[in-house]
Motif scaffolding. Sequence first.
Motif, mmCIF file in Angstrom:
data_model
loop_
_atom_site.group_PDB
_atom_site.id
_atom_site.type_symbol
_atom_site.label_atom_id
_atom_site.label_comp_id
_atom_site.label_asym_id
_atom_site.label_seq_id
_atom_site.Cartn_x
_atom_site.Cartn_y
_atom_site.Cartn_z
ATOM 1 N N ARG A 136 4.920 2.004 3.974
ATOM 2 C CA ARG A 136 4.364 1.419 3.018
ATOM 3 C C ARG A 136 4.388 0.542 1.617
ATOM 4 N N GLU A 137 4.706 0.854 1.071
ATOM 5 C CA GLU A 137 5.122 0.990 -0.244
ATOM 6 C C GLU A 137 6.495 -0.270 -0.586
ATOM 7 N N ASN A 138 7.917 0.069 0.722
ATOM 8 C CA ASN A 138 8.627 -0.498 0.224
ATOM 9 C C ASN A 138 8.485 -1.781 0.807
ATOM 10 N N GLU B 248 -9.192 -11.441 -1.574
ATOM 11 C CA GLU B 248 -8.094 -10.846 -0.277
ATOM 12 C C GLU B 248 -6.574 -11.710 -0.533
ATOM 13 N N LYS B 249 -5.271 -11.518 -0.610
ATOM 14 C CA LYS B 249 -4.807 -12.709 -0.180
ATOM 15 C C LYS B 249 -3.408 -12.209 0.339
ATOM 16 N N PRO B 250 -3.043 -12.361 1.402
ATOM 17 C CA PRO B 250 -2.070 -12.395 2.393
ATOM 18 C C PRO B 250 -0.562 -12.425 1.473
ATOM 19 N N VAL B 251 0.344 -10.951 1.718
ATOM 20 C CA VAL B 251 1.070 -11.072 0.570
ATOM 21 C C VAL B 251 2.465 -11.653 2.079
ATOM 22 N N GLN B 252 3.345 -12.537 1.598
ATOM 23 C CA GLN B 252 3.875 -13.101 3.058
ATOM 24 C C GLN B 252 5.597 -12.452 2.015
ATOM 25 N N TYR C 173 1.463 -7.229 3.925
ATOM 26 C CA TYR C 173 0.071 -6.784 4.323
ATOM 27 C C TYR C 173 -1.528 -7.566 3.204
ATOM 28 N N TYR C 174 -2.236 -7.329 3.226
ATOM 29 C CA TYR C 174 -3.525 -8.304 2.130
ATOM 30 C C TYR C 174 -3.232 -8.233 0.244
ATOM 31 N N HIS C 175 -3.197 -7.896 -0.692
ATOM 32 C CA HIS C 175 -3.474 -7.575 -1.538
ATOM 33 C C HIS C 175 -4.160 -8.923 -2.522
#
Length: 275
Positions: free
Chosen positions: A209-211, A225-229, A216-218
């Motif tokens: 997941r870290e890669n 929370e904001k979605p990371v596209q 995911y949401y950040h």
Amino acid sequence: MGDDDNVYETDASVNMYLGLHYPSSGEKEGVSAILPHTNAPTSALRFPQRVGGLLQSLEPTKTNGKALDIGCAVGGSSFQLAKTFDHVDAFDYSHAFVQMAQRMQGEESITFKVPIESDIHETVQSVHEEGITAKIRSKVQFFQGDACQIPEMVQDGKLTTYDGVIMSNLLCRLKDPMACLRGIASIVNRGGVVVIVTPFSWLTEFTSRENWLGGYYHQEEGTTEKPVQSKDVLTKVMEAEGFEKVHDEEMPLIIREHQRKYQYIVSQATGWRKK
């Protein structure tokens, strides 16, 4: 993950990808290698050829006339590239895929199974697409390799620099996608073009997941929370590596599981020119 656990080393996967990469197979036998149905989404056919054709249409600057197919599978896109490039290097992590691509490169008669229902199948002969002559096929060099270890392959003499690079439906199957992207940036000639095609299907069985580049949401302290596209992160990475985006489209493909079940995938296809 060892070869015994790798789905891409199985006979079933080789058969499936032969149908994907050589969609004209089965015409002689009266069998459709992928889609036999009326009103089927035929725009999703010939995916490997369309990926190769996209790179060609973006007219990379020719410095040494070489192209690279990362994650070449059984070779359909590699042969497409060889129509307009002087030499094509093509590698895949799967030994079974590379061996089959090498067999397709020769005059060998190869048959594969088209799944119908459960254990029932049709056997057809693999057929190259129109215009893929022996001379064109001879311009491709297939070998096994790891897309996360491009600098090591350069050091070993397996890779050089390239005017054009394609990587289709591989980025989200890598252990370290950032290592791959940085490696690609180091081997593209100025004015060269990279085509990256991916559905961004991040799964922890392939990529920790870290890669993940996105999906995911950040949340920063004091914010919502904001979605990371993934497509936005990819743009930032490629621009930071000295590329400018020159193309963006959604590219469909279809993979047959049996005569009434298919994988319909819509990948993001982007083109990047090295400044």
